[in-house]
Design an enzyme around this catalytic site. Structure first.
Site, PDB file in Angstrom:
ATOM      1  N   ASP A   3       0.810  -1.213   0.000  1.00 49.21           N
ATOM      2  CA  ASP A   3       0.000   0.000   0.000  1.00 49.21           C
ATOM      3  C   ASP A   3       0.845   1.265   0.000  1.00 49.21           C
ATOM      4  OD1 ASP A   3      -2.602  -0.905   0.000  1.00 49.21           O
ATOM      5  OD2 ASP A   3      -2.607  -1.269   2.152  1.00 49.21           O
TER       6      ASP A   3
HETATM    7  C1  BGC Z   1       0.254   1.227   6.162  1.00 43.20           C
HETATM    8  C2  BGC Z   1      -0.062  -0.045   5.431  1.00 43.20           C
HETATM    9  C3  BGC Z   1      -1.543  -0.237   5.375  1.00 43.20           C
HETATM   10  C4  BGC Z   1      -2.273   0.998   4.897  1.00 43.20           C
HETATM   11  C5  BGC Z   1      -3.736   0.804   5.094  1.00 43.20           C
HETATM   12  C6  BGC Z   1      -0.470   2.366   5.525  1.00 43.20           C
HETATM   13  O1  BGC Z   1      -0.194   3.541   6.222  1.00 43.20           O
HETATM   14  O2  BGC Z   1       1.641   1.429   6.172  1.00 43.20           O
HETATM   15  O3  BGC Z   1       0.541  -1.145   6.051  1.00 43.20           O
HETATM   16  O4  BGC Z   1      -1.852  -1.257   4.499  1.00 43.20           O
HETATM   17  O5  BGC Z   1      -1.852   2.149   5.563  1.00 43.20           O
HETATM   18  O6  BGC Z   1      -4.492   1.839   4.607  1.00 43.20           O
HETATM   19  C1  NOJ Z   2      -1.640  -3.908   5.475  1.00 40.45           C
HETATM   20  C2  NOJ Z   2      -2.812  -3.972   4.570  1.00 40.45           C
HETATM   21  O1  NOJ Z   2      -3.955  -4.440   5.275  1.00 40.45           O
HETATM   22  C3  NOJ Z   2      -2.541  -4.860   3.392  1.00 40.45           C
HETATM   23  O2  NOJ Z   2      -3.611  -4.813   2.512  1.00 40.45           O
HETATM   24  C4  NOJ Z   2      -1.264  -4.460   2.707  1.00 40.45           C
HETATM   25  O3  NOJ Z   2      -1.007  -5.404   1.697  1.00 40.45           O
HETATM   26  C5  NOJ Z   2      -0.105  -4.399   3.662  1.00 40.45           C
HETATM   27  N1  NOJ Z   2      -0.435  -3.565   4.769  1.00 40.45           N
HETATM   28  C6  NOJ Z   2       1.183  -3.918   2.994  1.00 40.45           C
HETATM   29  O4  NOJ Z   2       1.139  -2.581   2.695  1.00 40.45           O
END
Ligand code: BGC
Ligand code: NOJ
Length: 838
Positions: free
Chosen positions: A496
């Site tokens: 993400d």
């Molecule tokens: C985090 C990710 C997460 C995302 C969810 C980001 O700030 O680093 O791990 O998947 O937010 O919206």
């Molecule tokens: C957490 C999110 O829930 C997941 O969808 C994502 O793949 C990981 N973070 C990595 O960014």
């Protein structure tokens, strides 16, 4: 002295121990390095409970139907819970130590499968509280057993405490101008009712009861606690008497007060119930049109009003876990593996099924809805336990897909509708649907899921079969390729935080939804930025789609799909092979990301595992080279970091990733979710020792010995562990290295379940049967597996006389040798399987 830290060697620090027989983790001190929690409930009514009884309850939706209040990110941490206070002649204490924090003479917390038992003892009085949500029940049962363990009689006061949340948790913690004037309660005997907004638009109320007469109560927080006191020194408790306060606005609570005398050796059991009731509109009130209709609440209270009924409810709960955990059971030379596979990893997978990413001690319950990719991946972890509910979940998820194969990135569990605020265009989303549907068929053999009519964007008038959904998923990738013939990265892929169309330099912009105006004309995202991770995910998941088509006799379509996979593999080797590993992406400037040529972030974990598992470049030795590079550049004693070197400055063209200091989260943190992909890949490539090494670096039962460093629960995975670069930002590299965060609600649970059970231990449900293909540590002599599969039970003994990592010499089923390693599907019965590796 109850602080039984077991300091075996200088760096071994535990705060409890596993009780495998009872499937419990036994916490021996309340002062764990972080609150260590458990989940109660698995249907509609839920509770989060920490080892000091902190946490809260909600019905179905942690945001919209929050029942008790909790204060996230509080000082001190973990404020708000179901607290029992004891005032024993001026000594005030809680069985769970907090919030009063009087030193106890004994303390223990047992987190089990859907229940928690907290026991405290002070001055010869012991209090054992068992918390659980019975099967099919919308309430939390709290059984308190008080025992005078001394030699003379004791008289003391007991207070219960729960603070009501005014239902909508988001509104509850922001909209004070209204909320301070809406709280309403009713008291009837020993039952306190929370009926805020019940008079008008709500058809539900909550109650807190005890199965005995009480000597008083409080329902108004400020009267009970005092405006300038805290949970640690409530005025009523200190005074040793309830005030019989009646809330009218402000903060309604529920506290029972009881004076108790116990003779030496005598004990008393009280059963408290925190319940939730929904009423038909025309039956909400009694004849006076004001008093709430309590019929349902009373029936609920009666259901658990004796210790015998509580014991039966608990036994019933345990029996349902026996069933769920009886489907897959292993016995290996390593008891840590056994407790992960047989108990805790499966348990965590069920919790991710129930909660997705909504409510934990890191997810506030008011945040995101359910993720398209997250929920699909979660399926992999629990499909064997609850295939029917998995099917329903898959259909719910697929119903939020768009006709062109794109997907809403999130949906709301209550409405099951796609979340328009976040929108779509996450490049990996559609592929996970292929994986979850395949996993469902491989487990159950139920091909009929492909014929289910599933809407697009929840519009049944444009419904298509699930097979068609898989097709649009597959071709969504094929139809959205960039200059190198690799999938467009769009807003983000699995990571993400790699947002190659973002270019944000304005605080507060969401990296995931913001797109630089530069790409507006191009449809919202760069038509240059490409994701190698999605390319390899495509070559990994694609063959499942091909296999499905072949099974259905659609050979032409299968061949066409296979041609796309082959083409993608070729494109990857032509444009995304960096010599020793696979590139991560091309950014919107067409520059390589995750290459030796880069200044920082030269190698990333995400594309590597899927490339290896789909044999990309295998003939050139790409798999072994990549595994060697991973071991050299990404591995640490606490797991594999996501990328290396960590980013030390902000790369605007990459988006959120370099906003994190090095070593945290997606910037070179140990993101345990994608560690599993490498564990799978190493196992796939026959490197069982390497696979197991990575597994044991992150599996919670193995981190137990360094609980002081790891901090979070040693029985469940967290999303992230501080990487080797943690602390580098402040010139203290190594600070917080190994420190876990974001425990419980993570795709790590499902993927590590897959890694250990399917790839290392090698029990692989496949379309045509159960394949056995272990890739284990060479030192193992063998192991056994019991697996229920498609109605039959397989008792598998695996022998490893030659001490290999991988390879099978012979397989026999019920005494008869079979060809290959796919166990036949049986019509029930118990079947003995012997596998000899070599
Ligand atoms: C985090 C990710 C997460 C995302 C969810 C980001 O700030 O680093 O791990 O998947 O937010 O919206
Ligand atoms: C957490 C999110 O829930 C997941 O969808 C994502 O793949 C990981 N973070 C990595 O960014």
């Amino acid at each position: 002295m109850y602080l039984k830290f077991q300091i075996k060697e200088a760096h071994i620090m535990k705060f409890g121990h596993f009780d495998d027989l009872n499937r419990e983790y036994v916490i021996e001190t309340p002062k764990t390095p972080y609150p260590w929690i458990n989940y109660l409930g698995s249907e509609a009514f839920f509770g989060l409970i920490s080892n000091t009884a902190g946490g809260y309850n909600f019905y179905k939706d942690a945001r919209l139907r929050r029942i008790t209040r909790y204060r996230y990110n509080n000082v001190p941490i973990d404020m708000g819970g179901r607290y029992f206070y004891i005032n024993d002649n001026g000594t005030v204490w809680n069985p769970g130590w907090s919030p009063v924090k009087t030193e106890l003479d004994a303390y223990e917390c047992r987190h089990g499968m859907g229940y928690t038992i907290i026991k405290g003892k002070k001055n010869d009085l012991s209090a054992e509280v068992t918390f659980f949500v019975p099967n099919g029940y919308d309430g939390e049962v709290q059984q308190v057993v008080l025992k005078n363990e001394g030699s003379s009689a004791k008289t003391f006061k007991l207070f219960s405490f729960a603070e009501w949340c005014l239902w909508d948790a988001q509104d509850d913690c922001t909209n004070f101008q209204r909320n301070f004037s809406t709280g309403r309660v009713e008291v009837d005997g020993s039952v306190i009712y929370h009926k805020t907004e019940y008079r008008d638009r709500r058809n539900h109320y909550a109650f807190y009861s005890v199965n005995d007469e009480i000597d008083g109560y409080d329902t108004d927080r400020d009267s009970f606690i005092g405006l300038y006191n805290g949970f640690n020194n409530p005025e009523a408790v200190l005074a040793g008497k309830a005030t019989d306060s009646f809330a009218d606005g402000w903060s309604p609570i529920a506290s029972h007060y009881k004076e108790i005398t116990l003779a030496a050796g005598e004990s008393k059991t009280l059963i408290f119930i925190l319940g939730y009731v929904e009423m038909p509109v025309d039956q909400k009130f009694e004849a006076d049109g004001k008093t709430i209709n309590k019929v349902k609440a009373k029936a609920m209270i009666e259901k658990f009003d004796t210790p015998e009924k509580v014991a039966a409810g608990l036994a019933d709960l345990k029996a349902s876990w026996d069933k769920l955990l009886g489907i897959l059971n292993v016995s290996t030379p390593d008891d840590k593996v056994d407790r992960m596979v047989n108990i805790w990893n499966q348990y965590q997978c069920m919790v991710t099924f129930n909660l997705s990413r909504s409510a934990s001690y890191f997810e506030s319950g008011i945040g995101r809805g359910m993720g398209f990719r997250d929920s699909n991946q979660d399926i992999l972890g629990f499909v064997h336990q609850i295939p029917d509910r998995a099917k329903e979940r898959i259909i719910d998820i697929a119903s939020t897909q768009f006709p062109d194969g794109g997907c809403y990135h999130q949906y709301q569990p209550l409405t099951k509708k796609g979340n328009a605020d976040i929108g779509g265009d996450f490049s990996d989303d559609p592929l996970w649907l292929i994986l979850s549907v395949s996993a469902y068929i491989k487990e159950t053999g139920d091909w009929s899921i492909l014929d289910e009519m599933v809407p697009y964007d929840n519009d049944m008038s444009v419904a298509q079969t699930m097979l068609e959904h898989l097709k649009v998923s597959f071709y969504h990738i094929v139809n959205n390729l960039g200059p190198h013939g690799l999938p467009l990265a769009m807003r983000a892929d699995w990571n993400d935080c790699i947002n190659l169309s973002c270019y944000s330099d304005t605080p507060g912009e969401s990296f995931q939804t913001y797109t630089n105006p530069k790409f507006k004309a191009e449809g919202g995202y760069s038509k240059v930025a490409e994701s190698v991770m999605v390319a390899t995910l495509f070559t990994y998941t694609g063959p499942n789609y091909v296999a499905i088509l072949k099974h259905l006799g659609k050979d032409d379509e299968a061949a066409a799909a296979q041609a796309e996979i082959d083409k993608m593999k070729k494109n990857i080797m032509e444009s995304a092979w960096d010599g020793d590993w696979f590139l991560r992406a091309y950014d919107a400037n067409g520059e390589k990301m995750g290459s030796k040529e880069c200044e920082e972030g030269q190698i990333f974990i995400e594309p590597q595992g899927f490339a290896i598992m789909s044999d990309v470049g295998k003939e050139q030795g790409a798999d072994k080279k990549t595994l060697a590079a991973i071991d050299e550049r990404l591995n640490t004693e606490f797991g594999l970091v996501l990328n290396n070197p960590a980013f030390t400055k902000y790369y605007i063209q990459y988006g959120e990733i370099s906003t994190y200091p090095g070593g945290y989260k997606e910037n070179a943190g140990i993101f345990t979710h994608n560690n599993a992909w490498i564990i799978c890949a190493a196992a796939y490539a026959g490197e069982g020792d390497q696979a197991f090494k990575y597994y044991s670096e992150i599996a919670p039962a193995f981190t137990e010995e360094t609980s002081d460093i790891h901090k979070t629960e040693p029985y469940v995975y967290g999303q992230m562990i501080g990487g080797k670069d943690a602390g580098s930002d402040i010139g203290r590299t190594g600070k917080n290295f190994g420190q876990g965060k974001n425990s419980w609600l993570t795709g790590t649970a499902a993927w590590n379940m897959v890694a250990i059970s399917q790839y290392i231990l090698g029990v692989q449900p496949d379309f045509d049967g159960l394949r056995i293909d272990p890739s284990i540590p060479s030192s193992w002599d063998g192991f056994t597996i019991t697996r229920q599969y498609r109605g039959a039970e397989y008792k598998v003994t695996i022998k490893n006389p030659d001490h290999v990592c991988k390879g099978i010499k012979s397989v026999s089923v019920d005494g008869n040798a079979i060809e290959g390693n796919i166990l036949p599907v049986f019509d029930g019965g118990v079947h003995n399987v012997e596998v000899v590796m070599g």
